[in-house]
Motif scaffolding. Structure first.
Motif, PDB file in Angstrom:
ATOM      1  N   ASP A  62       0.832  -1.203   0.000  1.00 11.33           N
ATOM      2  CA  ASP A  62       0.000   0.000   0.000  1.00 11.33           C
ATOM      3  C   ASP A  62       0.867   1.254   0.000  1.00 11.33           C
ATOM      4  N   PHE A  63       1.918   1.245   0.815  1.00 10.06           N
ATOM      5  CA  PHE A  63       2.808   2.401   0.904  1.00 10.06           C
ATOM      6  C   PHE A  63       3.437   2.688  -0.455  1.00 10.06           C
ATOM      7  N   PHE A  64       3.896   1.646  -1.112  1.00 12.88           N
ATOM      8  CA  PHE A  64       4.516   1.811  -2.426  1.00 12.88           C
ATOM      9  C   PHE A  64       3.538   2.459  -3.404  1.00 12.88           C
ATOM     10  N   TYR A  65       2.347   1.911  -3.518  1.00 15.32           N
ATOM     11  CA  TYR A  65       1.381   2.448  -4.479  1.00 15.32           C
ATOM     12  C   TYR A  65       0.866   3.828  -4.082  1.00 15.32           C
ATOM     13  N   ASP A  66       0.724   4.076  -2.798  1.00 12.01           N
ATOM     14  CA  ASP A  66       0.277   5.395  -2.344  1.00 12.01           C
ATOM     15  C   ASP A  66       1.317   6.479  -2.631  1.00 12.01           C
ATOM     16  N   HIS A  67       2.583   6.087  -2.734  1.00  8.23           N
ATOM     17  CA  HIS A  67       3.660   7.064  -2.902  1.00  8.23           C
ATOM     18  C   HIS A  67       4.375   6.922  -4.241  1.00  8.23           C
ATOM     19  N   LEU A  68       3.717   6.320  -5.182  1.00 11.10           N
ATOM     20  CA  LEU A  68       4.329   6.072  -6.485  1.00 11.10           C
ATOM     21  C   LEU A  68       4.848   7.355  -7.121  1.00 11.10           C
ATOM     22  N   SER A  70       5.035  10.395  -5.321  1.00 12.70           N
ATOM     23  CA  SER A  70       5.235  11.345  -4.237  1.00 12.70           C
ATOM     24  C   SER A  70       6.662  11.875  -4.255  1.00 12.70           C
ATOM     25  N   SER A  71       6.826  13.024  -3.665  1.00 11.75           N
ATOM     26  CA  SER A  71       8.176  13.568  -3.506  1.00 11.75           C
ATOM     27  C   SER A  71       8.870  12.821  -2.374  1.00 11.75           C
ATOM     28  N   GLN A  72      10.185  12.947  -2.338  1.00  6.26           N
ATOM     29  CA  GLN A  72      10.936  12.290  -1.265  1.00  6.26           C
ATOM     30  C   GLN A  72      10.521  12.841   0.085  1.00  6.26           C
ATOM     31  N   LYS A  73      10.212  14.128   0.134  1.00  9.99           N
ATOM     32  CA  LYS A  73       9.771  14.749   1.383  1.00  9.99           C
ATOM     33  C   LYS A  73       8.466  14.108   1.868  1.00  9.99           C
ATOM     34  N   SER A 136      13.014   1.294   3.963  1.00 11.52           N
ATOM     35  CA  SER A 136      13.986   1.405   2.866  1.00 11.52           C
ATOM     36  C   SER A 136      13.659   2.549   1.914  1.00 11.52           C
ATOM     37  N   TYR A 137      12.456   3.074   1.966  1.00 12.96           N
ATOM     38  CA  TYR A 137      12.090   4.186   1.088  1.00 12.96           C
ATOM     39  C   TYR A 137      12.654   5.513   1.578  1.00 12.96           C
ATOM     40  N   LYS A 138      13.181   5.558   2.771  1.00 11.11           N
ATOM     41  CA  LYS A 138      13.706   6.810   3.318  1.00 11.11           C
ATOM     42  C   LYS A 138      14.936   7.234   2.519  1.00 11.11           C
ATOM     43  N   ASN A 139      14.885   8.460   2.053  1.00  6.85           N
ATOM     44  CA  ASN A 139      16.002   9.078   1.331  1.00  6.85           C
ATOM     45  C   ASN A 139      16.490   8.255   0.137  1.00  6.85           C
TER      46      ASN A 139
END
Length: 159
Positions: A62-68, A70-73, A136-139
């Motif tokens: 869900d996180f991956f698809y919700d932030h496909l 999205s900005s890094q911030k 792992s998505y951080k930065n």
């Protein structure tokens, strides 16, 4: 039932059992301490939540698809709340199930205990993988899916 309702129900059941005569008390005690009853009363609801979280509601997907796009911030902002949702939900409920399993080990056959312990290890692994994936998505450097990079590549290709 929530935990408060469950506690009230168990207290009422204990009072009812205390009022029984010898034979009735033995039957009630046997049923009360059976693996089926222990599972239903102390583990079933929590285990169902854990199964849902590891099977149908994988928060890392869900996180991956919700932030496909999205900005890094935005991604960094949403990591901790998502990790906390997992820790305070299915990870916490799994710890409750494990505690109950340890408390009532003697109520289960060796085979039942082995199956439950194997399941606990699988759930642990799945939830740990979700947490590691989200963290792992951080930065992420040069995330090709973020909206900023995606827009810049489109502009470069048009020139």
């Amino acid at each position: 039932m929530n935990n408060d309702e469950l506690e009230i129900s168990i207290n009422n059941l204990e009072k009812d059992v205390d009022k029984l005569n010898g034979e009735e008390a033995l039957k009630a005690y046997t049923k009360y301490t059976s693996p089926k009853t222990i599972y239903k009363v102390t583990m079933m609801g929590n285990l169902r939540s854990v199964v849902d979280a590891t099977d149908r509601n994988d928060k890392s997907i869900d996180f991956f698809y919700d932030h496909l796009h999205s900005s890094q911030k935005e991604i960094n902002r949403d990591i901790n709340p998502t990790v906390n949702d997992i820790k305070n939900g299915p990870v916490y409920k799994l710890s409750i199930v494990k505690d109950e399993l340890q408390k009532h080990r003697d109520a289960f056959s060796k085979e039942q205990l082995e199956q439950l312990e194997t399941a606990m290890k699988g759930f642990d692994y799945s939830l740990d993988t979700q947490l590691k994936t989200i963290r792992s998505y951080k930065n992420i450097v040069n995330n090709p899916y973020t909206s900023n990079n995606y827009a810049m590549k489109k502009k470069r290709n048009k020139k």
